[in-house]
Scaffold this active site. Structure first.
Site, mmCIF file in Angstrom:
data_model
loop_
_atom_site.group_PDB
_atom_site.id
_atom_site.type_symbol
_atom_site.label_atom_id
_atom_site.label_comp_id
_atom_site.label_asym_id
_atom_site.label_seq_id
_atom_site.Cartn_x
_atom_site.Cartn_y
_atom_site.Cartn_z
ATOM 1 N N LEU A 43 0.827 -1.210 0.000
ATOM 2 C CA LEU A 43 0.000 0.000 0.000
ATOM 3 C C LEU A 43 0.860 1.259 0.000
ATOM 4 C CD1 LEU A 43 -2.702 -1.009 2.644
ATOM 5 C CD2 LEU A 43 -2.530 -1.632 0.237
ATOM 6 N N GLN B 235 3.761 7.382 -2.899
ATOM 7 C CA GLN B 235 3.513 8.826 -2.864
ATOM 8 C C GLN B 235 2.165 8.937 -3.550
ATOM 9 O OE1 GLN B 235 2.367 11.999 -3.060
ATOM 10 N NE2 GLN B 235 3.105 12.004 -5.158
ATOM 11 N N THR C 96 -4.837 1.707 -9.191
ATOM 12 C CA THR C 96 -5.754 2.835 -8.996
ATOM 13 C C THR C 96 -6.527 3.214 -10.251
ATOM 14 O OG1 THR C 96 -5.755 5.247 -8.660
ATOM 15 C CG2 THR C 96 -3.696 4.298 -9.346
ATOM 16 N N GLU D 103 -6.779 6.079 -11.230
ATOM 17 C CA GLU D 103 -6.011 7.141 -11.903
ATOM 18 C C GLU D 103 -5.318 6.604 -13.157
ATOM 19 O OE1 GLU D 103 -5.355 10.701 -11.226
ATOM 20 O OE2 GLU D 103 -7.318 10.195 -10.454
ATOM 21 N N TYR E 80 1.665 10.554 -11.260
ATOM 22 C CA TYR E 80 1.233 9.493 -10.322
ATOM 23 C C TYR E 80 0.605 8.332 -11.097
ATOM 24 C CZ TYR E 80 -1.869 7.138 -6.950
ATOM 25 O OH TYR E 80 -2.548 6.198 -6.214
ATOM 26 N N LYS F 71 1.938 4.458 -11.388
ATOM 27 C CA LYS F 71 1.111 3.317 -10.963
ATOM 28 C C LYS F 71 0.936 2.305 -12.095
ATOM 29 C CE LYS F 71 -0.241 3.798 -6.581
ATOM 30 N NZ LYS F 71 -0.109 2.763 -5.551
ATOM 31 N N HIS G 286 -11.396 6.007 -2.426
ATOM 32 C CA HIS G 286 -12.085 5.593 -1.201
ATOM 33 C C HIS G 286 -11.575 6.437 -0.035
ATOM 34 C CE1 HIS G 286 -8.764 2.896 -2.218
ATOM 35 N NE2 HIS G 286 -8.471 2.891 -0.920
ATOM 36 N N ARG H 208 -8.774 9.630 6.201
ATOM 37 C CA ARG H 208 -8.210 10.131 4.953
ATOM 38 C C ARG H 208 -7.287 11.308 5.222
ATOM 39 N NH1 ARG H 208 -6.726 9.067 -0.224
ATOM 40 N NH2 ARG H 208 -8.385 9.455 -1.738
HETATM 41 P P1 NAP Z 1 -1.793 7.179 2.062
HETATM 42 O O1 NAP Z 1 -2.711 7.450 3.213
HETATM 43 O O2 NAP Z 1 -1.183 8.317 1.338
HETATM 44 O O3 NAP Z 1 -0.631 6.235 2.618
HETATM 45 C C1 NAP Z 1 0.547 6.026 1.901
HETATM 46 C C2 NAP Z 1 1.501 5.204 2.747
HETATM 47 O O4 NAP Z 1 2.731 5.006 2.018
HETATM 48 C C3 NAP Z 1 1.891 5.850 4.082
HETATM 49 O O5 NAP Z 1 1.860 4.872 5.093
HETATM 50 C C4 NAP Z 1 3.346 6.290 3.856
HETATM 51 O O6 NAP Z 1 4.104 6.252 5.026
HETATM 52 C C5 NAP Z 1 3.811 5.179 2.915
HETATM 53 N N1 NAP Z 1 5.024 5.532 2.173
HETATM 54 C C6 NAP Z 1 5.230 6.634 1.407
HETATM 55 N N2 NAP Z 1 6.475 6.595 0.892
HETATM 56 C C7 NAP Z 1 7.055 5.458 1.348
HETATM 57 C C8 NAP Z 1 8.339 4.868 1.161
HETATM 58 N N3 NAP Z 1 9.285 5.442 0.417
HETATM 59 N N4 NAP Z 1 8.596 3.677 1.759
HETATM 60 C C9 NAP Z 1 7.660 3.097 2.538
HETATM 61 N N5 NAP Z 1 6.431 3.623 2.768
HETATM 62 C C10 NAP Z 1 6.147 4.786 2.175
HETATM 63 O O7 NAP Z 1 -2.527 6.273 0.989
HETATM 64 P P2 NAP Z 1 -3.901 5.447 1.084
HETATM 65 O O8 NAP Z 1 -5.033 6.345 0.724
HETATM 66 O O9 NAP Z 1 -3.943 4.665 2.331
HETATM 67 O O10 NAP Z 1 -3.733 4.475 -0.175
HETATM 68 C C11 NAP Z 1 -3.024 3.244 -0.040
HETATM 69 C C12 NAP Z 1 -2.474 2.839 -1.404
HETATM 70 O O11 NAP Z 1 -3.549 2.696 -2.327
HETATM 71 C C13 NAP Z 1 -1.517 3.839 -2.047
HETATM 72 O O12 NAP Z 1 -0.564 3.088 -2.774
HETATM 73 C C14 NAP Z 1 -2.396 4.631 -3.000
HETATM 74 O O13 NAP Z 1 -1.612 5.149 -4.057
HETATM 75 C C15 NAP Z 1 -3.356 3.553 -3.447
HETATM 76 N N6 NAP Z 1 -4.691 3.982 -3.823
HETATM 77 C C16 NAP Z 1 -5.419 4.785 -2.999
HETATM 78 C C17 NAP Z 1 -6.717 5.111 -3.336
HETATM 79 C C18 NAP Z 1 -7.573 5.953 -2.425
HETATM 80 O O14 NAP Z 1 -8.584 6.469 -2.894
HETATM 81 N N7 NAP Z 1 -7.239 6.076 -1.150
HETATM 82 C C19 NAP Z 1 -7.282 4.604 -4.526
HETATM 83 C C20 NAP Z 1 -6.523 3.774 -5.336
HETATM 84 C C21 NAP Z 1 -5.216 3.451 -4.964
HETATM 85 P P3 NAP Z 1 4.432 7.557 5.925
HETATM 86 O O15 NAP Z 1 3.330 8.541 5.691
HETATM 87 O O16 NAP Z 1 4.446 6.999 7.291
HETATM 88 O O17 NAP Z 1 5.734 8.016 5.434
HETATM 89 O O1 F7E Z 2 -9.068 14.881 -5.845
HETATM 90 C C1 F7E Z 2 -10.703 17.845 -7.316
HETATM 91 C C2 F7E Z 2 -9.462 17.336 -8.000
HETATM 92 O O2 F7E Z 2 -7.037 14.789 -4.424
HETATM 93 C C3 F7E Z 2 -10.342 14.496 -6.312
HETATM 94 C C4 F7E Z 2 -5.753 9.518 -4.429
HETATM 95 O O3 F7E Z 2 -6.072 8.715 -3.331
HETATM 96 O O4 F7E Z 2 -7.766 8.861 -5.587
HETATM 97 C C5 F7E Z 2 -7.054 9.988 -5.097
HETATM 98 O O5 F7E Z 2 -6.696 10.861 -6.172
HETATM 99 C C6 F7E Z 2 -10.886 15.539 -7.282
HETATM 100 C C7 F7E Z 2 -9.911 15.946 -8.389
HETATM 101 O O6 F7E Z 2 -8.144 12.637 -5.236
HETATM 102 C C8 F7E Z 2 -9.651 20.289 -4.872
HETATM 103 O O7 F7E Z 2 -9.099 18.175 -9.105
HETATM 104 C C9 F7E Z 2 -11.075 20.189 -6.496
HETATM 105 O O8 F7E Z 2 -10.596 15.988 -9.606
HETATM 106 O O9 F7E Z 2 -9.224 13.937 -3.486
HETATM 107 P P1 F7E Z 2 -8.332 14.099 -4.642
HETATM 108 P P2 F7E Z 2 -7.615 12.080 -6.644
HETATM 109 O O10 F7E Z 2 -6.746 13.029 -7.331
HETATM 110 O O11 F7E Z 2 -8.811 11.558 -7.379
HETATM 111 C C10 F7E Z 2 -7.060 8.061 -6.550
HETATM 112 C C11 F7E Z 2 -7.962 6.897 -6.924
HETATM 113 C C12 F7E Z 2 -5.709 7.678 -6.106
HETATM 114 O O12 F7E Z 2 -5.188 6.610 -6.454
HETATM 115 C C13 F7E Z 2 -4.902 8.729 -5.418
HETATM 116 O O13 F7E Z 2 -3.825 8.165 -4.689
HETATM 117 O O14 F7E Z 2 -11.156 16.721 -6.560
HETATM 118 N N1 F7E Z 2 -10.460 18.974 -6.416
HETATM 119 N N2 F7E Z 2 -10.595 21.003 -5.562
HETATM 120 C C14 F7E Z 2 -9.576 19.007 -5.422
HETATM 121 N N3 F7E Z 2 -8.738 18.075 -4.940
HETATM 122 C C15 F7E Z 2 -7.950 18.391 -3.891
HETATM 123 N N4 F7E Z 2 -7.120 17.468 -3.383
HETATM 124 N N5 F7E Z 2 -7.986 19.646 -3.341
HETATM 125 C C16 F7E Z 2 -8.819 20.642 -3.784
HETATM 126 O O15 F7E Z 2 -8.824 21.745 -3.284
#
Ligand code: NAP
Ligand code: F7E
Length: 333
Positions: free
Chosen positions: A82, A85, A127, A129, A150, A154, A180, A185
């Site tokens: 998981l 960046q 993802t 993305e 990003y 991925k 999600h 978050r």
């Molecule tokens: P998150 O809250 O940003 O967590 C990212 C984690 O990665 C943190 O624990 C961070 O650790 C760790 N990390 C960053 N750089 C690292 C490195 N160089 N070595 C080891 N660990 C490192 O992300 P999340 O929302 O839980 O998402 C989990 C995964 O699913 C991510 O890969 C994200 O890209 C992917 N994803 C997320 C979503 C979503 O909507 N949430 C959707 C699709 C895919 P520290 O902060 O402790 O440094």
């Molecule tokens: O943006 C718009 C922005 O940063 C969602 C990550 O977990 O999900 C996440 O990526 C939308 C975008 O998520 C602001 O332009 C408007 O269209 O919450 P977000 P993301 O970019 O969709 C995917 C699935 C991942 O994998 C990623 O790791 O919201 N938006 N105004 C904004 N977004 C942010 N952050 N801040 C604003 O002020």
């Protein structure tokens, strides 16, 4: 005779998903190990819910030797990658470090896995993305068209996972997860930025909320539902890749409206659109088709968008009031 528990190693355990997955795996009887970097301390707060019940190992996706050691120490049956960046805007300001962690980090981890524990099952956090500009609904067969560094990183990680499966027979799955969210978050992502701002505005701690593109559409689910899908993928007879999504989409404006309604306010009175927050390239419209996950994993989301936003606003009202040492008032007062 008692059999030894299954062991899992989670990278990114200090993140949103890592904390929910750790809880889920503990509930399933796993011994849970987590990889944390030396600088993880600020994020350890999310792990309060599992404190004392997990084993933390230091390591970094940038450092191959630390990954080998973490695998040797934890001897996992399952590895959930998981770590990344994960904030899309940062991937434009730091494209190289994003690729180092989010793309090459996965190559390092897969190589370490191949040498230390090739029988371990592997989950890669892919993802929506990666779909980027592709027309909705997006499924496992939709061609990728990423719109950020990003998304590009991925896609490398996704294909590295598929290629490991095809080259070495690794039980490796890639979960193509749509957005999600939850009260855990990160505050820079739009849902949490909005729910915290709603809470702070309601408590008189902030007057306005600056946002970028409010027309973008996302398929937002709850992290608690989505980590269950990660685990289900690794319990199947054969490794496969799965889209995980709710199939329901909302605009950012609808998200904002839903959140402000939780405190009986009109968002028009508080939201300022800021061109500085627009992205160089946007993902306009995401809606996932999770038919394969439904049919093969028996997975379906349980928490609705409206309930999730309400949970997040309630959480932020309580935590912002606590931080500001204010009494918590019901939203309508
Ligand atoms: P998150 O809250 O940003 O967590 C990212 C984690 O990665 C943190 O624990 C961070 O650790 C760790 N990390 C960053 N750089 C690292 C490195 N160089 N070595 C080891 N660990 C490192 O992300 P999340 O929302 O839980 O998402 C989990 C995964 O699913 C991510 O890969 C994200 O890209 C992917 N994803 C997320 C979503 C979503 O909507 N949430 C959707 C699709 C895919 P520290 O902060 O402790 O440094
Ligand atoms: O943006 C718009 C922005 O940063 C969602 C990550 O977990 O999900 C996440 O990526 C939308 C975008 O998520 C602001 O332009 C408007 O269209 O919450 P977000 P993301 O970019 O969709 C995917 C699935 C991942 O994998 C990623 O790791 O919201 N938006 N105004 C904004 N977004 C942010 N952050 N801040 C604003 O002020």
């Amino acid at each position: 005779m008692t059999s030894e528990p299954k062991r899992a190693l989670i990278t990114g355990i200090t993140g949103q998903d890592g904390s929910y997955l750790a809880e889920w795996l503990l509930d399933q009887g796993y011994e849970v190990h987590g990889l944390v970097s030396r600088t993880s301390r600020p994020a350890l707060g999310r792990l309060a819910v599992v404190e004392g019940r997990i084993v933390l190992t230091t390591g970094d996706l940038l450092d191959q030797g630390s990954l080998v050691r973490a695998l040797e120490t934890s001897r996992p049956h399952e590895v959930y990658n998981l770590a990344a960046q994960s904030f899309v805007p940062t991937s434009w300001s730091e494209p190289v470090s994003t690729a180092e962690v989010t793309a090459l980090g996965v190559a390092r981890l897969l190589e370490a896995l191949r040498h230390v524990c090739p029988e371990a099952r592997f989950y890669q956090a892919s993802t929506s993305e990666m779909f980027g500009k592709a027309s909705p609904p997006q499924s496992e067969t939709t061609p990728f068209h990423p719109r950020s560094p990003y998304g590009v990183a991925k896609i490398y990680a996704h294909w590295a996972t598929v290629n490991h499966r095809e080259s070495y027979g690794t039980f490796a799955c890639s979960g193509l997860l749509f957005n999600h969210e939850s009260p855990r978050r990160g505050e820079e992502f739009v849902t949490r930025k909005v729910t915290r701002a709603v809470a702070r505005i309601h408590l008189g701690l902030q007057s306005d909320l600056r946002l970028g593109n409010m027309d973008a559409r996302r398929d937002w689910g709850h992290a608690k539902d989505f980590v269950r899908a990660m685990w289900l993928m690794l319990q199947q007879d054969e490794p496969r890749d799965y889209v995980i999504a709710t199939g329901v989409t909302h605009t950012v404006e609808q998200l904002v409206d839903t959140a402000f309604r939780c405190v009986d306010r009109d968002w028009h009175d508080h939201v300022v659109q800021d061109p500085a927050l627009l992205r160089p390239a946007e993902v306009d419209h995401l809606v996932g088709d999770a038919t394969r996950a439904r049919e093969e994993l028996g997975w379906a989301p349980k928490i609705t968008f409206a309930d999730m936003i309400r949970e997040m606003v309630d959480y932020d009202l309580a935590s912002c009031a606590r931080d500001a040492q204010l009494p918590v008032l019901p939203p309508t007062l």
